[in-house]
Scaffold this active site. Structure first.
Site, short mmCIF file in Angstrom:
data_model
loop_
_atom_site.label_atom_id
_atom_site.label_comp_id
_atom_site.label_asym_id
_atom_site.label_seq_id
_atom_site.Cartn_x
_atom_site.Cartn_y
_atom_site.Cartn_z
N CYS A 108 0.83 -1.21 0.00
CA CYS A 108 0.00 0.00 0.00
C CYS A 108 0.87 1.26 0.00
CB CYS A 108 -0.99 -0.03 1.16
SG CYS A 108 -2.31 1.20 0.98
N HIS A 211 -3.52 -5.69 0.14
CA HIS A 211 -3.15 -5.96 1.53
C HIS A 211 -3.17 -7.45 1.87
CE1 HIS A 211 -3.19 -1.78 3.04
NE2 HIS A 211 -4.08 -1.59 2.09
N GLU A 213 -1.71 -8.80 4.29
CA GLU A 213 -1.75 -8.96 5.75
C GLU A 213 -3.18 -9.07 6.28
OE1 GLU A 213 -2.16 -4.47 5.31
OE2 GLU A 213 -1.26 -6.14 4.22
#
Length: 234
Positions: A108, A211, A213
């Site tokens: 990001c 993303h 994560e």
């Protein structure tokens, strides 16, 4: 087997004046058999040199908007307040990583900073500068696809998750505008935005706009991507 040490850029809370970290960054690295450590937020070059020497790779996390001064622009009305110390810290660390060809994964803000540091520039606010119907700022849950990307043939990214169309999550209001001359664009969103870049002639320097994560627990491609980074750090 010794786990590679991955240095994570800390997140900073301006209001609380505190460092923090989303657990997903650390948990996905642990699941991929790495040892994640959160670095101190500092611009002391000697301190960063010592920290850099401890790390086998760097993960540039999300967070503040990149300061437009990094890429020689004035701040637009909808650009967020930057974290100048973080911008300077990442400039120092990324310069070291480029010199030593140490693996870097930018997520990001991470891909945005990589591109800005390397000579490209950014959209400071997509809703006002690149309006479209594609959802780039999704609501929870963040582990589902918000839109599709197209991964380019022959790129490092295509070797990890395959070329062609893939669904990704998305939570950002800035993005790569003009890619730096030293990078290859390895993925575009369905509305034409740059979604991933790779620094040319480097072992592993990849920046992505989505993303992993948030999605690694349910999305195999997210795990593969982080695992490829960890493997490059061994």
């Amino acid at each position: 087997m010794k786990r590679p040490v991955i240095g994570l850029i800390p997140l900073y809370d301006d209001e609380k004046e505190s460092y923090w970290m989303l657990p997903g960054y650390m948990q996905v690295l642990e699941q991929c058999h790495a040892l994640p450590i959160m670095l101190p937020l500092t611009t002391d070059k000697e301190e960063l040199l010592q920290a850099f020497a401890l790390c086998d790779g760097l993960l540039l996390t999300g967070g503040h908007d990149v300061g437009p001064y990094v890429y020689g622009k004035e701040a637009a009305p909808n650009c967020g307040i930057p974290c100048k110390k973080r911008d300077e810290m990442e400039s120092i660390l990324l310069g070291m990583a480029l010199k030593e060809d140490k693996p870097v994964l930018g997520i990001c803000r991470g891909v945005q900073f990589m591109n800005a540091y390397l000579g490209g520039d950014l959209y400071q606010d997509l809703p006002t500068e690149y309006p479209c119907k594609v959802e780039h700022h999704m609501n929870p849950p963040y582990d589902v696809a918000a839109h599709q990307i197209r991964v380019e043939e022959g790129t490092k990214l295509s070797g990890i998750i395959g070329a062609g169309l893939h669904g990704v999550n998305s939570y950002h209001h800035q993005a790569v505008k003009t890619p730096a001359s030293c990078v290859n664009v390895s993925a575009y969103s369905e509305d034409g935005l740059v979604e991933a870049i790779e620094v040319k002639d480097k072992k592993f320097m990849l920046g992505i706009q989505w993303h992993p994560e948030f999605s690694y627990q349910v999305n195999e491609e997210s795990r593969k991507l982080v695992q490829a980074f960890v493997d490059a750090c061994k």
